[in-house]
Design an enzyme around this catalytic site. Structure first.
Site: not given
Length: 274
Positions: A3, A31, A105
């Site tokens: 990803c 992040g 995520c």
């Protein structure tokens, strides 16, 4: 892992380049707990482990290309997680009390199994006890299960763990003895290399090479050697034992704290010890 290379730093970069003129942006801030070292020369960028070994996410970033690494920046990679939390509280950020994410995520609140079923469907197959060969139940498709998984097997008299998978026959093997010493191995074969720091694992100075076989703080000193010529298949011998090697799983290599690339585990070079 994919990803990051295909979506976050792949499709997203393609969108930026198509939507904004050259010079309006130069890097993507993320992040992730990782660092990029740009001090080795003009234009140079190497992926390095974060200051927080427990949260370090370079394992998930090792599939990036060198040009993708050069466009990354990781603002919190130089801080331990506790300090990041403290800074978020000090600046009254709205996410200061948000729990750590453990899922995929980009799925957000979407259920993982529902996502997999929507895109891959289901295909019933047998759950087979590894030690006896006895069929104990059925599963909905091998793609719903990962090696070492405990949750979701749905059998009594456990705990049961996924010990291996036969992808061609859609068989999921399970065991109640997944953590036993008899399953520990110290070597694996790998292929599908992606080198991102200008050198291969074979070029790292003796004693300096390390590898991870999963996300987390666990890392092994190791020895790397080509089996059938450079770029083909390699054998990796770790200093220690691990029961979690699985075909299709990624191995990520480090020279000290610098992430130099990744490979896909193909198979084990020796049988389980008795």
């Amino acid at each position: 892992m994919m990803c990051n290379s295909k979506i976050k730093f792949g499709a997203f970069v393609d969108h930026l380049e198509a939507s904004y003129p050259a010079g309006e942006w130069d890097r993507i801030a993320s992040g992730h707990y990782a660092r990029v070292d740009r001090e080795s020369g003009p234009g140079a960028a190497t992926l390095c482990m974060s200051q927080d070994s427990k949260k370090d996410q370079t394992y998930f970033l090792a599939s990036l290309r060198p040009d993708q690494v050069a466009r990354c920046m990781f603002p919190i990679g130089c801080f331990p997680k506790d300090e990041v939390r403290a800074l978020a509280s000090a600046f009254a950020l709205p996410n200061r009390d948000r729990k750590d994410s453990q899922g995929i995520c980009f799925l957000g609140k979407v259920n993982f199994d529902e996502f997999i079923e929507k895109h891959l469907g289901t295909m019933e197959g047998p759950l087979v006890e590894d030690e006896t060969g006895e069929v104990l139940g059925t599963h909905r498709g091998y793609w719903f299960h990962t090696i070492g998984q405990r949750k979701g097997i749905g059998l009594s008299h456990g705990p049961w763990y996924v010990s291996s998978k036969d992808i061609e026959q859609n068989v999921v093997y399970i065991s109640r003895n997944y953590d036993s010493e008899s399953r520990e191995r110290s070597s694996f074969l790998c292929h599908g290399f992606n080198w991102i720091a200008g050198r291969t694992a074979a070029e790292v100075a003796e004693g300096g090479l390390r590898c991870k076989v999963r996300h987390g703080p666990g890392i092994y000193d190791c020895v790397f050697c080509w089996v059938d010529g450079e770029g083909g298949t390699a054998r990796v011998d770790i200093r220690g034992k691990d029961h979690g090697f699985a075909p299709g799983q990624y191995a990520v290599f480090y020279d000290g704290c610098t992430c130099i690339g990744s490979a896909v585990i193909r198979s084990m070079p020796e049988p389980l010890t008795s």
